[in-house]
Design a protein around this motif. Structure first.
Motif, PDB file in Angstrom:
ATOM      1  N   GLY A   9       0.806  -1.224   0.000  1.00 60.11           N
ATOM      2  CA  GLY A   9       0.000   0.000   0.000  1.00 60.11           C
ATOM      3  C   GLY A   9       0.827   1.257   0.000  1.00 60.11           C
ATOM      4  N   GLU A  10       2.063   1.166  -0.464  1.00 64.88           N
ATOM      5  CA  GLU A  10       2.942   2.322  -0.494  1.00 64.88           C
ATOM      6  C   GLU A  10       3.024   2.873  -1.928  1.00 64.88           C
ATOM      7  OE1 GLU A  10       6.671   0.985   0.943  1.00 64.88           O
ATOM      8  OE2 GLU A  10       5.939   0.581   3.005  1.00 64.88           O
ATOM      9  N   PRO A  11       3.500   4.115  -2.092  1.00 58.94           N
ATOM     10  CA  PRO A  11       3.674   4.681  -3.449  1.00 58.94           C
ATOM     11  C   PRO A  11       4.626   3.815  -4.284  1.00 58.94           C
ATOM     12  CG  PRO A  11       3.834   6.395  -1.788  1.00 58.94           C
ATOM     13  CD  PRO A  11       3.841   5.102  -1.042  1.00 58.94           C
ATOM     14  N   HIS A  12       4.334   3.629  -5.550  1.00 59.25           N
ATOM     15  CA  HIS A  12       5.150   2.793  -6.422  1.00 59.25           C
ATOM     16  C   HIS A  12       5.154   3.385  -7.823  1.00 59.25           C
ATOM     17  CE1 HIS A  12       1.465   1.167  -8.254  1.00 59.25           C
ATOM     18  NE2 HIS A  12       0.967   1.155  -7.030  1.00 59.25           N
ATOM     19  N   ASP A  13       5.979   2.816  -8.688  1.00 64.50           N
ATOM     20  CA  ASP A  13       6.167   3.347 -10.041  1.00 64.50           C
ATOM     21  C   ASP A  13       5.543   2.445 -11.112  1.00 64.50           C
ATOM     22  OD1 ASP A  13       7.563   5.551  -9.081  1.00 64.50           O
ATOM     23  OD2 ASP A  13       9.493   4.480  -9.146  1.00 64.50           O
ATOM     24  N   LEU A  14       4.586   1.646 -10.771  1.00 65.35           N
ATOM     25  CA  LEU A  14       3.945   0.779 -11.755  1.00 65.35           C
ATOM     26  C   LEU A  14       2.679   1.424 -12.308  1.00 65.35           C
ATOM     27  CD1 LEU A  14       4.356  -2.715 -10.028  1.00 65.35           C
ATOM     28  CD2 LEU A  14       5.819  -1.626 -11.765  1.00 65.35           C
TER      29      LEU A  14
END
Length: 225
Positions: A220-225
């Motif tokens: 549930g963290e920010p990601h680059d997908l």
């Protein structure tokens, strides 16, 4: 001395009785290890015949009992050895070669577990994530872990950043925690039944970088997908 017919008759009967008594023990019939002895001469039964029959029967019974007990013990021992071998083989199959999945000495990954990996690297990793040709059994990473962002098949420990605990790594390879590229290698050699990818190669680097972002998405963290 006058000839007495009664005395002569008694002598002959006595001689006949003694001969029957002496020959009675020899009248034995053995069938399948069971000895039967019968000897009759009117009311005269040979006690010697009874004794011979009893001793032989007891000996036969003891021999048969000893043979049966020995056979049972041998069978139990053989079964125990077979079970021990089967358990040993099962344990051997459950243990993997850690050298196939653990980072080699002096290895330096070409991706970052802190994020900020290049978009082209992530795109290549996503492509490989769905590639069934990487395995020998038709599986891909997505076969077990979902597709289109529907992340599944992960334990709660996957919410932790890399390196973290992975049950398969601990159970099959004795590794307390793994990096992203090590987790990829474990999936390659275990569920996908294939050879490990080349350390530092494009495929392993791309998949590991992609899995870093999948882990963040799962947590549930920010990601680059």
């Amino acid at each position: 001395m006058p000839y007495n017919k009664d005395d002569k008759r008694r002598q002959l009967l006595g001689c006949l009785s003694r001969r029957l008594a002496y020959t009675a023990p020899a009248l034995a019939l053995a069938v399948g290890g069971v000895v039967a002895l019968q000897a009759t001469a009117g009311d005269a039964v040979s006690q010697a015949g009874k004794l011979a029959m009893t001793e032989l029967s007891e000996e036969t019974f003891l021999l048969a009992s000893t043979h049966a007990e020995g056979g049972a013990e041998a069978e139990a021992e053989a079964e125990g050895e077979a079970e021990g071998e089967a358990e040993g083989e099962a344990e051997g199959e459950a243990e993997g070669d850690v050298s196939d999945v653990q980072r080699p000495e002096g290895y330096s990954p070409a991706y970052s577990e802190e994020g900020d990996n290049e978009a082209e690297l992530l795109a290549r990793g996503e492509e490989l994530y769905y590639d069934t040709t990487l395995s020998s059994n038709g599986l891909s990473c997505a076969s077990c872990h979902g597709s289109d962002g529907n992340d599944q098949g992960y334990a709660a420990t996957f919410e932790q950043p890399f390196p973290h605990q992975v049950a398969m790594a601990e159970n099959q390879f004795g590794m307390a925690q793994v990096h992203a590229d090590e987790m990829v290698q474990i999936c390659m050699v275990a569920p996908m039944a294939a050879e490990p990818l080349e350390w530092g190669g494009d495929k392993l680097t791309s998949l590991a970088a992609y899995m870093v972002e999948v882990q963040r998405r799962f947590a549930g963290e920010p990601h680059d997908l």
